[in-house]
Design a protein around this motif. Structure first.
Motif, PDB file in Angstrom:
ATOM      1  N   PRO A  25      -4.413  -6.787   4.297  1.00  0.00           N
ATOM      2  CA  PRO A  25      -4.633  -5.722   5.386  1.00  0.00           C
ATOM      3  C   PRO A  25      -3.307  -5.358   5.891  1.00  0.00           C
ATOM      4  O   PRO A  25      -3.471  -4.068   6.227  1.00  0.00           O
ATOM      5  N   SER A  26      -2.629  -5.936   6.169  1.00  0.00           N
ATOM      6  CA  SER A  26      -1.110  -5.416   6.652  1.00  0.00           C
ATOM      7  C   SER A  26      -0.440  -4.571   5.704  1.00  0.00           C
ATOM      8  O   SER A  26       0.490  -3.573   6.102  1.00  0.00           O
ATOM      9  N   MET A  27      -0.777  -4.594   4.411  1.00  0.00           N
ATOM     10  CA  MET A  27      -0.153  -3.473   3.550  1.00  0.00           C
ATOM     11  C   MET A  27      -0.822  -2.331   3.250  1.00  0.00           C
ATOM     12  O   MET A  27      -0.352  -1.061   2.893  1.00  0.00           O
ATOM     13  N   GLN A  28      -2.081  -2.013   4.009  1.00  0.00           N
ATOM     14  CA  GLN A  28      -2.544  -0.646   4.127  1.00  0.00           C
ATOM     15  C   GLN A  28      -1.502   0.192   4.838  1.00  0.00           C
ATOM     16  O   GLN A  28      -1.167   0.057   5.934  1.00  0.00           O
ATOM     17  N   GLY A  29      -1.438   1.351   4.310  1.00  0.00           N
ATOM     18  CA  GLY A  29      -0.801   2.221   4.991  1.00  0.00           C
ATOM     19  C   GLY A  29       0.862   2.166   4.466  1.00  0.00           C
ATOM     20  O   GLY A  29       1.769   2.949   5.351  1.00  0.00           O
ATOM     21  N   GLN A  30       1.064   1.399   3.596  1.00  0.00           N
ATOM     22  CA  GLN A  30       2.605   0.879   3.438  1.00  0.00           C
ATOM     23  C   GLN A  30       2.970   1.054   1.889  1.00  0.00           C
ATOM     24  O   GLN A  30       2.089   1.476   1.103  1.00  0.00           O
ATOM     25  N   PHE A  31       4.216   1.336   1.717  1.00  0.00           N
ATOM     26  CA  PHE A  31       4.872   1.484   0.337  1.00  0.00           C
ATOM     27  C   PHE A  31       5.062   0.069  -0.151  1.00  0.00           C
ATOM     28  O   PHE A  31       5.581  -0.940   0.586  1.00  0.00           O
ATOM     29  N   VAL A  32       4.812  -0.026  -1.282  1.00  0.00           N
ATOM     30  CA  VAL A  32       5.124  -1.398  -2.005  1.00  0.00           C
ATOM     31  C   VAL A  32       6.857  -1.591  -2.376  1.00  0.00           C
ATOM     32  O   VAL A  32       7.427  -0.558  -2.809  1.00  0.00           O
ATOM     33  N   ASN A  33       7.206  -2.707  -1.704  1.00  0.00           N
ATOM     34  CA  ASN A  33       8.708  -3.078  -2.029  1.00  0.00           C
ATOM     35  C   ASN A  33       8.819  -3.582  -3.303  1.00  0.00           C
ATOM     36  O   ASN A  33       8.473  -4.808  -3.509  1.00  0.00           O
ATOM     37  N   GLU A  34       9.127  -2.882  -4.471  1.00  0.00           N
ATOM     38  CA  GLU A  34       9.327  -3.338  -5.601  1.00  0.00           C
ATOM     39  C   GLU A  34      10.019  -4.403  -5.872  1.00  0.00           C
ATOM     40  O   GLU A  34      10.244  -5.329  -6.473  1.00  0.00           O
ATOM     41  N   GLN A  35      11.211  -4.445  -5.425  1.00  0.00           N
ATOM     42  CA  GLN A  35      12.345  -5.457  -5.520  1.00  0.00           C
ATOM     43  C   GLN A  35      11.744  -6.709  -4.635  1.00  0.00           C
ATOM     44  O   GLN A  35      11.937  -8.014  -5.366  1.00  0.00           O
ATOM     45  N   ASP A  77     -17.452  -5.800 -12.415  1.00  0.00           N
ATOM     46  CA  ASP A  77     -16.155  -6.668 -12.619  1.00  0.00           C
ATOM     47  C   ASP A  77     -15.060  -5.460 -12.192  1.00  0.00           C
ATOM     48  O   ASP A  77     -14.089  -5.944 -11.472  1.00  0.00           O
ATOM     49  N   GLY A  78     -15.273  -4.509 -12.540  1.00  0.00           N
ATOM     50  CA  GLY A  78     -14.151  -3.159 -12.339  1.00  0.00           C
ATOM     51  C   GLY A  78     -14.167  -2.965 -10.810  1.00  0.00           C
ATOM     52  O   GLY A  78     -13.201  -2.335 -10.366  1.00  0.00           O
ATOM     53  N   LEU A  79     -15.067  -3.627 -10.162  1.00  0.00           N
ATOM     54  CA  LEU A  79     -15.074  -3.022  -8.450  1.00  0.00           C
ATOM     55  C   LEU A  79     -14.436  -4.351  -7.852  1.00  0.00           C
ATOM     56  O   LEU A  79     -14.423  -3.980  -6.820  1.00  0.00           O
ATOM     57  N   ARG A  80     -14.096  -5.280  -8.690  1.00  0.00           N
ATOM     58  CA  ARG A  80     -13.447  -6.330  -7.810  1.00  0.00           C
ATOM     59  C   ARG A  80     -12.358  -6.293  -6.754  1.00  0.00           C
ATOM     60  O   ARG A  80     -12.418  -6.773  -5.738  1.00  0.00           O
ATOM     61  N   ALA A  81     -11.246  -5.359  -7.358  1.00  0.00           N
ATOM     62  CA  ALA A  81     -10.257  -5.345  -6.545  1.00  0.00           C
ATOM     63  C   ALA A  81     -10.747  -4.770  -5.255  1.00  0.00           C
ATOM     64  O   ALA A  81     -10.123  -4.962  -4.202  1.00  0.00           O
ATOM     65  N   ARG A  82     -11.427  -3.472  -5.166  1.00  0.00           N
ATOM     66  CA  ARG A  82     -11.863  -3.017  -4.094  1.00  0.00           C
ATOM     67  C   ARG A  82     -12.801  -3.615  -3.371  1.00  0.00           C
ATOM     68  O   ARG A  82     -12.819  -3.684  -2.050  1.00  0.00           O
ATOM     69  N   GLN A  83     -13.668  -4.615  -3.717  1.00  0.00           N
ATOM     70  CA  GLN A  83     -14.716  -5.405  -3.149  1.00  0.00           C
ATOM     71  C   GLN A  83     -13.834  -6.415  -2.295  1.00  0.00           C
ATOM     72  O   GLN A  83     -14.288  -6.771  -1.249  1.00  0.00           O
ATOM     73  N   VAL A  84     -12.882  -7.105  -3.090  1.00  0.00           N
ATOM     74  CA  VAL A  84     -12.208  -7.929  -2.340  1.00  0.00           C
ATOM     75  C   VAL A  84     -11.575  -7.408  -1.276  1.00  0.00           C
ATOM     76  O   VAL A  84     -11.374  -7.849  -0.221  1.00  0.00           O
ATOM     77  N   ARG A  85     -10.839  -6.518  -1.455  1.00  0.00           N
ATOM     78  CA  ARG A  85     -10.214  -5.684  -0.393  1.00  0.00           C
ATOM     79  C   ARG A  85     -10.950  -5.237   0.907  1.00  0.00           C
ATOM     80  O   ARG A  85     -10.411  -5.548   2.074  1.00  0.00           O
ATOM     81  N   ALA A  86     -12.092  -4.698   0.394  1.00  0.00           N
ATOM     82  CA  ALA A  86     -13.112  -4.248   1.535  1.00  0.00           C
ATOM     83  C   ALA A  86     -13.612  -5.415   2.362  1.00  0.00           C
ATOM     84  O   ALA A  86     -13.597  -5.433   3.771  1.00  0.00           O
TER      85      ALA A  86
END
Length: 207
Positions: free
Chosen positions: A20-30, A146-155
């Motif tokens: 949840p803390s990553m919502q609204g954030q950019f991914v730090n690739e490094q 199963d394709g909904l899994r990432a969104r389901q877990v996130r929600a």
């Protein structure tokens, strides 16, 4: 052995995006590359895949942005979950294929998860519901779900963070779903599923 891109994809999808803390954030690739021990190239390749799934937004010169879970996404996610899960409940009862033992096992393990392990709690939640979908033997429907899994877990994780009482309520709602399925009452099972999904949706949309 999974490739660097596969490792990056799984880590980003299952860990970074569900935080949840990553919502609204950019991914730090490094930082992600250092965490899983790969170069930045597989991270970028994985982000391209996630962008194609509309799980991140790629912004020129800024990187991959994780947008907060929005109202339209929530509404559509729970609408399609309701359609699939209610159909699966009716079909499983009709076929005499309700996976009661597997669902009870997932619920028992879910109840034992500590309050500081939101992701593990929601993983059991996903497996509880997917067991019912898989039981009816429709492979195409199973892949769609199963394709909904990432969104389901996130929600699901987000709902736990927004409502202190959501964890206890989820367990009780799962019990009602199981009771209806065990009784072979498809109508009661679909009502219990609908109420369960509506409760989570309400938490997310009222936060």
């Amino acid at each position: 052995m999974p490739s660097g891109r596969e490792l990056a994809y799984a880590h980003l999808k299952d860990t970074v995006l569900s935080d949840p803390s990553m919502q609204g954030q950019f991914v730090n690739e490094q930082a992600v590359a250092d965490e899983i021990g790969v170069s930045r190239t597989p991270i970028r390749e994985a982000l391209l895949l996630l962008a194609a799934e509309e799980l991140v937004q790629l912004m020129p010169k800024r990187g991959a942005y994780i947008a907060p879970v929005g109202g339209r996404e929530i509404r559509e996610l729970f609408e399609i979950r309701g359609m699939i899960e209610c159909y699966a409940a009716r079909r499983a009862v009709e076929l005499g294929a309700v996976p009661l033992e597997r669902m009870r096992a997932e619920l028992a393990e879910q109840a034992e998860v500590g309050s500081d392990r939101a992701r593990a709690f929601i993983e059991h939640d996903h497996r509880f519901h997917s067991a019912l979908v898989e039981a009816i033997g429709n492979q195409m429907l199973g892949k769609t779900y199963d394709g909904l899994r990432a969104r389901q877990v996130r929600a699901g994780i987000e709902a736990l963070f927004r409502s202190d009482g959501r964890r206890k309520a989820v367990l009780e709602e799962h019990e009602r779903i199981l009771d209806a399925l065990a009784a072979g009452d498809a109508a009661a099972a679909t009502r219990a599923i609908t109420e369960h999904l509506s409760a989570t949706q309400h938490v997310l949309q009222s936060g």
